[in-house]
Structures are given as structure tokens and as C-alpha cells.
Design an enzyme around this catalytic site. Structure first.
Site, mmCIF file in Angstrom:
data_model
loop_
_atom_site.group_PDB
_atom_site.id
_atom_site.type_symbol
_atom_site.label_atom_id
_atom_site.label_comp_id
_atom_site.label_asym_id
_atom_site.label_seq_id
_atom_site.Cartn_x
_atom_site.Cartn_y
_atom_site.Cartn_z
ATOM 1 N N ASP A 183 58.913 58.592 32.569
ATOM 2 C CA ASP A 183 58.454 57.765 31.546
ATOM 3 C C ASP A 183 59.060 58.297 30.107
ATOM 4 O O ASP A 183 58.537 58.188 29.016
ATOM 5 C CB ASP A 183 56.815 57.557 31.326
ATOM 6 C CG ASP A 183 56.439 56.515 30.173
ATOM 7 O OD1 ASP A 183 57.193 55.481 30.000
ATOM 8 O OD2 ASP A 183 55.614 56.706 29.571
ATOM 9 N N ASP A 193 60.117 52.843 36.543
ATOM 10 C CA ASP A 193 60.898 53.257 35.411
ATOM 11 C C ASP A 193 62.035 54.147 35.604
ATOM 12 O O ASP A 193 62.793 54.606 34.551
ATOM 13 C CB ASP A 193 60.113 53.808 34.228
ATOM 14 C CG ASP A 193 59.323 52.811 33.540
ATOM 15 O OD1 ASP A 193 59.549 51.413 33.743
ATOM 16 O OD2 ASP A 193 58.265 52.926 32.858
ATOM 17 N N ASP A 225 47.274 51.189 29.724
ATOM 18 C CA ASP A 225 48.736 51.358 29.872
ATOM 19 C C ASP A 225 48.987 52.632 28.717
ATOM 20 O O ASP A 225 50.036 53.468 28.690
ATOM 21 C CB ASP A 225 49.624 50.246 29.268
ATOM 22 C CG ASP A 225 49.514 49.133 29.897
ATOM 23 O OD1 ASP A 225 49.771 49.321 31.406
ATOM 24 O OD2 ASP A 225 49.360 47.924 29.536
#
Length: 396
Positions: A118, A156, A351
Site C-alpha cells: 500500500d 494493489d 479502509d
């Protein structure tokens, strides 16, 4: 694995199950595939804070909402692993596949431990080095063994490379390492007897087909079963399935016909024109093309449209308000390229701390301090359950 459910939570789950007309309690396998002889997707133990929320709702007399959250956590969804030691993740993975085997169900693992995860933002963490990551993947492979599993590999990891967020050097060392790490994971996991591995594409509002296809190829998609779309995001099933078809067709064009990904139609090409291009350039049967899975856990209302001009960085992906659960997970999609519709993101888990360009600490869209990434978010859980599309089973 989650901690055992407390007695009060179990009591609430049992009572709310009655309100639903008799569905199985949390942890049961409820999906569109749960008929006789059909493959079923695995339902992991719920977040303990979800069961506490159910108990609180029931105690407060909010029986319909308690029933909705019960139905949500009793729906098949992915099991997330990341940050555990190799010994821990091997044991946990083995526990899940054995439990799934006893239930005659197929587990879905979301592996989330790649170095630089991330871009060191809200979900920062992961292995410290490539060697550490490889040891972790080896442990996952040992844990799965010969049992069946789907693996959603490193959300990701390809859509957000180190080079995309200014973390790389001039030589691209970290980005090269990222590709090597993803390839290593594919090479260790895909050959397992019952394992299917899917690679990251982000979502249809992020990378164009022309941009993501070279990344998938470099990441080893030809050695994997395929790729996944919309993990933890909100794009509609229609947008996700079309994006998947375009990506799969473009990979086939590049790999089988020595074409250039830049020539492929993308998700913004008029569909009729894109289909005409596919018909003219892709001659490969679906059985020989990469397949895909999609995440419908929070896409029942589609993406959130932030108020115009209100935020300098609206973070439309981060705990957006008034979203709903999407279509239930299934292995029967009716699409020869789409292997499954899944709940990859655990609905109800935050999130992260969404500031939307403000100084914070509150999320200005909600007026609260959002829980950190991965923690249970009761307000959002209720929204997802109340606005589910299709609706959750109503209280009787």
C-alpha cells in the site's frame, strides 16, 4: 483465524437467525452455490466486533438490523493473511483449508504481505525483504498443500507499484523486486494441486486496459489462473465483467498474436467498437485465455460521487458513505471467462483514517474518527447491510 465467539454473541446470532426465517448462523456457508452437488464458497469466522455489534443491536431491540448484520457475516468471504510469521501463517492456512475441506467448501485467501504494501499508506506493513516474503509464501504453500483454494494475490501489488508512489530509486530496484516477488508467489502457489492464483488489476476506474496488461504479463499472469478486479472497491458488476473481458482479450492478443497492448480497446472505448476489435483480433478460445474473479462485497450502489468542490482529496475509495453490499458470492457466473464473483473485502471492516484532504482527525464526510484499516466499523457495517442490493433476507 478469528478468536472464538463469546456466549452473548452466539446467543444473539442464534436469535437473529430465527428472524431471518432459519438461515444458518454465522460461519455457515451461504452462497448462490449452496445447492446439492454444487461447489460452495467458504465462510470464515466473523470479526469478533461484528458479533458484539449484533449482540448490542439485539439488546437495543433493533432486531432487523441485527438480522441484517448476521446475514452479512454468514456470507462467504475471503480470509485475509498478512504480517504473520511463516510459522503462524502456515498453521492458520492449514487450519482454514482443513475446515473448508470438512465443510466441502472452497476457501478464498487474500494474501497481503508484500514488501512496501500500500505504498506505506493506510495499510502499511508486509514483509521487510524479498527473502522474508519468499519464506512467507513458502509457508502459505505448505499450509495449503494439496487441498483446494483460490488465492487473491496481494491487492494493489501491480496496480500500485513502488514507482507509482515515489518509493523507487532511479534504477527501478524496488519495482523490479515487486515483479520478482509476485512471480515467485505465482510459481510456488499455482502448481499446487488444487490452487488457483489471481493477480491484481485494481479496478475499472484506475488503470486502462493498455496500462494494466503489461503489468500483468510482467507479473506472471500467463503462469497464473488469471486476475481479479475491484478488490475493496465499488464498481458495478457490469463494469467489472466488461473490464475483465477486455483485459483477458488483450492478454491473449499480446501473448498469442505478438500484438501490442497499446492497440487494445480499453474500458472507455465504445463497447460496440471494442467488441468489433475483439472479434477481429482475438481468436483464442476462452479455455486458453486468463480467467478472472471480481469483488462484489460493497458495490451494491456503485461508486460514491463526492460533493463537487468540497474536498481537495475526496478519497472516494475510503469508507465512502451510504454504500451497500453487492450480489452474493458465487462460482456460477454464466461467463466462461469469469470464474467467480467473490466478497474479497471483508464488509464492515474500515479502509482506514479517511481525512479527505483535511487536517483531521475526523472524517469530514462522517463527522467521526474512522477506525484504522482492518478494524470493524459499525456505522459502515450498518450502511452496507441496510443498503444491500440485492437486499439481505428481510426479518420475518
Amino acid at each position: 483465524m478469528r478468536r472464538p465467539l463469546r456466549r452473548t454473541a452466539l446467543t444473539a446470532l442464534a436469535l437473529t437467525a430465527l428472524l431471518l426465517g432459519g438461515p444458518q448462523a454465522a460461519g455457515a456457508d451461504q452462497s448462490a452455490d449452496s445447492g446439492r452437488g454444487a461447489p460452495r464458497l467458504y465462510t470464515p469466522d466473523p470479526n469478533p466486533d461484528a458479533t458484539r455489534q449484533i449482540a448490542g443491536l439485539f439488546k437495543a431491540g433493533q432486531y432487523r438490523d441485527a438480522a441484517r448484520i448476521t446475514a452479512m457475516i454468514a456470507t462467504p468471504q475471503a480470509v485475509w493473511f498478512g504480517d504473520q510469521s511463516p510459522a503462524e501463517v502456515e498453521k492458520l492456512t492449514r487450519d482454514v483449508v482443513r475446515d473448508a475441506d470438512r465443510r466441502d467448501a472452497l476457501p478464498v485467501f487474500a494474501l497481503y504481505n508484500i514488501p512496501g504494501r500500500d505504498c506505506s499508506n493506510y495499510s502499511a506493513g508486509g514483509a521487510a525483504t524479498t527473502a522474508e516474503y519468499q519464506a512467507w509464501i513458502d509457508a502459505v504453500a505448505r499450509g495449503i498443500g494439496s487441498r483446494d483454494a483460490m488465492v487473491v494475490l496481494e491487492p494493489d501489488a501491480l496496480a500500485l507499484l513502488p514507482a507509482d508512489c515515489g518509493q523507487d530509486d532511479a534504477e527501478g530496484t524496488k519495482t523490479a523486486a515487486r515483479y520478482a516477488e509476485v512471480n515467485y508467489a505465482v510459481d510456488q502457489l499455482e502448481p499446487l494441486r488444487g490452487t488457483r492464483v489471481y493477480l491484481d488489476t485494481g479496478h475499472p476506474g484506475w488503470h486502462s486496459v493498455n496500462s494494466i496488461v503489461p503489468r500483468l504479463i510482467k507479473g506472471g499472469v500467463e503462469q497464473a489462473t488469471g486476475f481479479y478486479i475491484n478488490a475493496s472497491n465499488y464498481f458495478t458488476d457490469d463494469a467489472n465483467s466488461w473490464y475483465g473481458k477486455l483485459i483477458s482479450s488483450c492478454i491473449a492478443y499480446v501473448e498469442k498474436s505478438a500484438g501490442d497492448a497499446a492497440d487494445c480497446p480499453n474500458q472507455w472505448t465504445p463497447r460496440a467498437d471494442a467488441q468489433t476489435w475483439i472479434d477481429a483480433h482475438v481468436r483464442v478460445p476462452a479455455s486458453r485465455m486468463p480467467h478472472f474473479v471480481t469483488d462484489s462485497s460493497r458495490n451494491g450502489r456503485g461508486p460514491w460521487t463526492p460533493p463537487a468542490g468540497k474536498y481537495t482529496d475526496a478519497q472516494d475509495w475510503c469508507n465512502p458513505p451510504d454504500r451497500g453490499l453487492g450480489a452474493r458470492p458465487t462460482l456460477r457466473t454464466g461467463d466462461s471467462l469469469q470464474d467467480a464473483r467473490l466478497w474479497i473485502k471483508t464488509p464492515g471492516e474500515s479502509d482506514g483514517l479517511c481525512l479527505r484532504g483535511t487536517a483531521g482527525p475526523e472524517d469530514p464526510e462522517r463527522g467521526t474518527v474512522d477506525p484504522k484499516a482492518g478494524d470493524w466499523f459499525p456505522q459502515q457495517a450498518l450502511e452496507l447491510a441496510r443498503y444491500a442490493n440485492p437486499p439481505l433476507p428481510p426479518a420475518k
